[in-house]
Design an enzyme around this catalytic site. Sequence first.
Site, PDB file in Angstrom:
ATOM      1  N   HIS A   1      32.494   1.117 -16.738  1.00 29.15           N
ATOM      2  CA  HIS A   1      31.350   0.653 -16.228  1.00 29.15           C
ATOM      3  C   HIS A   1      31.021   2.329 -17.365  1.00 29.15           C
ATOM      4  O   HIS A   1      31.952   2.448 -17.641  1.00 29.15           O
ATOM      5  CB  HIS A   1      32.069   1.653 -14.833  1.00 29.15           C
ATOM      6  CG  HIS A   1      32.376   2.594 -14.477  1.00 29.15           C
ATOM      7  ND1 HIS A   1      33.879   2.311 -14.310  1.00 29.15           N
ATOM      8  CD2 HIS A   1      32.215   4.069 -14.498  1.00 29.15           C
ATOM      9  CE1 HIS A   1      34.798   3.698 -13.982  1.00 29.15           C
ATOM     10  NE2 HIS A   1      33.821   4.592 -14.420  1.00 29.15           N
TER      11      HIS A   1
ATOM     12  N   CYS B   1      35.160  11.728 -11.400  1.00 31.60           N
ATOM     13  CA  CYS B   1      35.627  10.986 -12.528  1.00 31.60           C
ATOM     14  C   CYS B   1      34.589  11.322 -13.521  1.00 31.60           C
ATOM     15  O   CYS B   1      33.691  11.923 -13.340  1.00 31.60           O
ATOM     16  CB  CYS B   1      35.933   9.745 -12.421  1.00 31.60           C
ATOM     17  SG  CYS B   1      34.391   8.879 -12.020  1.00 31.60           S
TER      18      CYS B   1
END
Length: 691
Positions: free
Chosen positions: A67, A196
């Site tokens: 992603h 993240c």
Amino acid sequence: MTTAQMITADLVDLDLSAQTKDEAARSLATRMVTLGRVTDLDGFLADVAAREAQMPTGLDGGIGIPHCRSPHVTEPTLAFGRAAHGIDFGAPDGPADLIFLIAAPAGADDAHLTILSALARQLMDEDFKAALRAATDTEAAAALIRGDSQAPHEQDAEATGTTAPAGTTAPAGTTTPEPEPPAPADTFKIVAVTSCPTGIAHTYMAAESLENTARDTDGVELVVETQGSAGFTRLDPAVIAAADGVIFAHDVPVREKERFAGKPTVDVGVKAGINRPAELITEVRGKAARGETTGAGSGAGSGADPSSTAVDNSGESGDGYGTKLRKWLMSGVSYMVPFVAAGGLLIALGFAIGGYKVADVKVETLLNSFDWTSSTSWAALLFYTGQAAFAFLVPVLAGYIAYGMADRPGLVPGFVGGSIALTVNAGFLGGLAAGLIAGGVVMAIQKVNVPAVLRGIMPVVVIPLLSSIAVGFLMFVVIGKPIASLQSGLTDWLNSLSGANALLLGALLGLMMCFDLGGPLNKVAYAFAVGGLADPTDGSLKIMAAVMAAGMVPPLAMALATTVRGSLFTRSERENGKAAWVLGASFITEGAIPFAAADPLRVIPASMAGGAVTGALSMAFGCTLRAPHGGIFVVPLIGNPWLYLVAIAAGVCVAAALVVVLKGMRKNAPGKSETAADGAASAEAPAPAAV
């Protein structure tokens, strides 16, 4: 934008035939391009690869979630592929068969990211994954991912009245549960923060994993603050105050970390939150039972554990000192690089426009008689602006090394120490020492237990004051002069290099630049070179030229190899080879990472050999460079530019020839069949990672 728009049957492949993660990403991204969701396939895949290089996206349970956020994405999109044989995404338990490619625009709004976050949470549900593995047609799989019908666990929750933990936010598209009754007095209360680098998937999967485990653990109540790309909603201060322990599962700095000061804290990477939540809950309960507390990076002086207070220490808690030291140094270097790039290019442009005489223009001339029509005036303006940026190099390096060690309280003594390093002529080495000393002093102060009434002034008054005094004393009185002498000796040695010594240094720097392709060793060589630009000499300018030339070799060599012997590479690698021409020419060494990841035992040694040749030749030719970046686009600013290009070309040819020979030996080895370049690239097997 709704989940119905985000994924359709056209974005689902239940028979994904890709062999590698790069091929899987390309296959799924091609579907996005077909639907107009992605405008530039190679540009988008480069962004996916860059995110993958930060941290593998494979998860336990057969999940791969490549992603990224990319300017080449027109609207938030999710594509799904199911691979029968499994694809290696770096998960500890083996390859992944469920691949989710998540694409978010660079400017995605909060609503879009909330939907993606809710989808990421579903990946922690075993029933959801089992249903995907059993799906027989693309429309059914897309409907399942969209949530058109409730997953089994949601139906159970609805029937039994189970709700999310108090203080959490329900995923998009679900109804908000009724508030839970107050927890029993003996309940162990935990607050957690997950984050993240991209803030789309791992952030929310870690939150879901921790919440689910806490829900199944007797006597535990856990509330998570997700610090994702869509921003974050702060936990209620009363919830934090009532907490018995804190879990940080993060790969980027925790925002407003001081809110959690004075509580037992477990500080790990985000993947630990996904893969071993029960261990983290047990660990924080154990710390609380033993009475261990930390400052959580606040500088509150409440017995902080150095490994927990460092913002950039986001790896596993068991990191050794060498690993921590590397992270601290890389923290300083990463913040310094923008100053290097901007300042160096401005100075180089000034010289390019006005010649080296531009340095003779007085600052007073710019202030009192700037000539709008004079190229010399504009050149001087660029030159002095660049010099102003360069003046921050050592203080920024020292300040952010200390920041990496001790969070915000380390900034003041770090910057002060870096400034003192310039004052005493200790230069780049002095900045390194000042940053480590400042961080160490702050960490030592944070370990002192202080009364609760004083904690509020510790990070803003006491720690900056005491640490600055300590750093000033050490830099001025104790180590400043010895480091200045060492810096002076190093400068004199560099200026005296000639013949074999210069060749050896150039070869060594070339090897370092190409060993890990943008990793820590590459950054050490680059930092060594740009450090010399703060006070440029003929020797330091030669080193900068050699480092940039060697760093261009790996991607250019892979591009050349895929052009002359495409049959040795997969279709995905040949496509990456086209992009590698531009990346290499722009001095982006990371352009060779996809090739090295697929076949490290052949690509890395070949790249190192080519880099060593280029570095040695650049030093032998006496090439110099004042700009720290730019690749072939700053060739006019290079001393001996034609010989510089010859050095690069020689290294590229050596590396390309070696990788072709090594791959050819593998192809022709007994038991190995030759792969023909017949255009049927989908049938090609990828290069093995090791033989």
